[in-house]
Design a protein around this motif. Structure first.
Motif, PDB file in Angstrom:
ATOM      1  N   GLY A  67       4.386   2.593  -3.488  1.00 34.22           N
ATOM      2  CA  GLY A  67       5.707   2.847  -2.919  1.00 34.22           C
ATOM      3  C   GLY A  67       5.733   2.645  -1.415  1.00 34.22           C
ATOM      4  N   GLU A  68       4.708   3.165  -0.756  1.00 35.42           N
ATOM      5  CA  GLU A  68       4.623   2.998   0.693  1.00 35.42           C
ATOM      6  C   GLU A  68       4.457   1.530   1.059  1.00 35.42           C
ATOM      7  N   ALA A  69       3.678   0.810   0.266  1.00 38.84           N
ATOM      8  CA  ALA A  69       3.475  -0.621   0.532  1.00 38.84           C
ATOM      9  C   ALA A  69       4.793  -1.367   0.432  1.00 38.84           C
ATOM     10  N   GLU A  70       5.594  -1.045  -0.593  1.00 47.50           N
ATOM     11  CA  GLU A  70       6.889  -1.709  -0.738  1.00 47.50           C
ATOM     12  C   GLU A  70       7.782  -1.428   0.468  1.00 47.50           C
ATOM     13  N   LEU A  71       7.784  -0.186   0.933  1.00 48.64           N
ATOM     14  CA  LEU A  71       8.588   0.160   2.110  1.00 48.64           C
ATOM     15  C   LEU A  71       8.090  -0.573   3.354  1.00 48.64           C
ATOM     16  N   MET A  72       6.795  -0.463   3.605  1.00 49.74           N
ATOM     17  CA  MET A  72       6.227  -1.047   4.820  1.00 49.74           C
ATOM     18  C   MET A  72       6.390  -2.565   4.851  1.00 49.74           C
ATOM     19  N   LEU A  73       6.119  -3.212   3.737  1.00 47.89           N
ATOM     20  CA  LEU A  73       6.119  -4.674   3.727  1.00 47.89           C
ATOM     21  C   LEU A  73       7.516  -5.270   3.638  1.00 47.89           C
ATOM     22  N   SER A  74       8.483  -4.481   3.186  1.00 43.31           N
ATOM     23  CA  SER A  74       9.838  -5.025   3.090  1.00 43.31           C
ATOM     24  C   SER A  74      10.747  -4.562   4.228  1.00 43.31           C
ATOM     25  N   LEU A  75      10.534  -3.365   4.762  1.00 43.14           N
ATOM     26  CA  LEU A  75      11.445  -2.852   5.792  1.00 43.14           C
ATOM     27  C   LEU A  75      10.944  -3.005   7.219  1.00 43.14           C
ATOM     28  N   CYS A  76       9.645  -2.907   7.408  1.00 43.43           N
ATOM     29  CA  CYS A  76       9.111  -2.945   8.769  1.00 43.43           C
ATOM     30  C   CYS A  76       9.324  -4.333   9.377  1.00 43.43           C
ATOM     31  N   GLN A  77       9.874  -4.369  10.570  1.00 48.47           N
ATOM     32  CA  GLN A  77      10.195  -5.640  11.215  1.00 48.47           C
ATOM     33  C   GLN A  77       9.054  -6.197  12.060  1.00 48.47           C
ATOM     34  N   SER A  78       8.015  -5.401  12.260  1.00 48.23           N
ATOM     35  CA  SER A  78       6.886  -5.851  13.073  1.00 48.23           C
ATOM     36  C   SER A  78       5.858  -6.570  12.210  1.00 48.23           C
ATOM     37  N   ARG A  79       5.689  -7.842  12.487  1.00 49.99           N
ATOM     38  CA  ARG A  79       4.701  -8.635  11.728  1.00 49.99           C
ATOM     39  C   ARG A  79       3.309  -8.035  11.880  1.00 49.99           C
ATOM     40  N   GLU A  80       2.942  -7.618  13.090  1.00 54.15           N
ATOM     41  CA  GLU A  80       1.618  -7.052  13.342  1.00 54.15           C
ATOM     42  C   GLU A  80       1.394  -5.786  12.516  1.00 54.15           C
ATOM     43  N   THR A  81       2.427  -4.947  12.420  1.00 53.45           N
ATOM     44  CA  THR A  81       2.318  -3.720  11.638  1.00 53.45           C
ATOM     45  C   THR A  81       2.164  -4.032  10.159  1.00 53.45           C
ATOM     46  N   ARG A  82       2.984  -4.949   9.664  1.00 54.15           N
ATOM     47  CA  ARG A  82       2.902  -5.327   8.246  1.00 54.15           C
ATOM     48  C   ARG A  82       1.521  -5.902   7.936  1.00 54.15           C
ATOM     49  N   GLU A  83       1.022  -6.746   8.833  1.00 54.73           N
ATOM     50  CA  GLU A  83      -0.287  -7.370   8.651  1.00 54.73           C
ATOM     51  C   GLU A  83      -1.396  -6.320   8.629  1.00 54.73           C
ATOM     52  N   ARG A  84      -1.348  -5.380   9.565  1.00 53.00           N
ATOM     53  CA  ARG A  84      -2.355  -4.319   9.634  1.00 53.00           C
ATOM     54  C   ARG A  84      -2.326  -3.465   8.365  1.00 53.00           C
ATOM     55  N   TYR A  85      -1.116  -3.143   7.893  1.00 60.96           N
ATOM     56  CA  TYR A  85      -0.982  -2.333   6.684  1.00 60.96           C
ATOM     57  C   TYR A  85      -1.516  -3.106   5.471  1.00 60.96           C
ATOM     58  N   PHE A  86      -1.123  -4.376   5.344  1.00 63.09           N
ATOM     59  CA  PHE A  86      -1.559  -5.203   4.224  1.00 63.09           C
ATOM     60  C   PHE A  86      -3.084  -5.304   4.184  1.00 63.09           C
ATOM     61  N   LYS A  87      -3.697  -5.575   5.325  1.00 73.36           N
ATOM     62  CA  LYS A  87      -5.151  -5.691   5.393  1.00 73.36           C
ATOM     63  C   LYS A  87      -5.822  -4.371   5.025  1.00 73.36           C
ATOM     64  N   GLY A  88      -5.282  -3.263   5.528  1.00 77.23           N
ATOM     65  CA  GLY A  88      -5.835  -1.956   5.202  1.00 77.23           C
ATOM     66  C   GLY A  88      -5.723  -1.633   3.731  1.00 77.23           C
ATOM     67  N   LEU A  89      -4.641  -2.062   3.125  1.00 76.58           N
ATOM     68  CA  LEU A  89      -4.396  -1.822   1.708  1.00 76.58           C
ATOM     69  C   LEU A  89      -5.390  -2.573   0.821  1.00 76.58           C
TER      70      LEU A  89
END
Length: 127
Positions: A67-89
């Motif tokens: 659920g958090e991944a869906e929120l972070m990857l679809s709503l967050c506008q910062s590419r760097e943040t999305r990338e960091r979250y995706f890599k951590g996941l």
């Protein structure tokens, strides 16, 4: 896979490889640690969404769940943040053992499909 002994053997190998991949993934699948992000890094997430995350001194603790991944990857506008979250996941699964097991499954699926006269495993599945 009646009448095709080679295909039957490949199907057995594939089943074994899938089972091995599941073991490897389970071993690697320790849930990733949550990541902390600043308010500025979470541009695009509304204040209402952010209330669901633990916060401390302007930092938000974001768990690594679906659920958090869906929120972070679809709503967050910062590419760097999305990338960091995706890599951590996905970091726990980024091992040579997982890669080798997955490649073995994919190669056996392709080999089985070709043995049965299909162009790909997808074509076999939809036949």
């Amino acid at each position: 896979v009646l009448g095709k002994p080679q295909a039957a053997k490949l199907a057995e190998e594939l089943l074994e490889a899938v089972n091995q991949l599941q073991v490897v993934l389970a071993k690697a699948g320790v849930k990733p640690e949550p990541l902390w992000f600043s308010d500025a890094e979470l541009v695009g997430l509304t204040p209402e969404v952010k209330t669901h995350f633990k916060s401390k001194k302007g930092q938000y603790k974001i768990p690594m769940g679906r659920g958090e991944a869906e929120l972070m990857l679809s709503l967050c506008q910062s590419r760097e943040t999305r990338e960091r979250y995706f890599k951590g996941l996905h970091e726990p699964f980024n091992t040579a053992e997982v890669g080798e097991s997955l490649l073995r499954v994919l190669r056996l699926r392709q080999k089985l499909a070709r043995e049965l006269g299909f162009e790909s495993f997808l074509a076999l599945k939809f036949a």
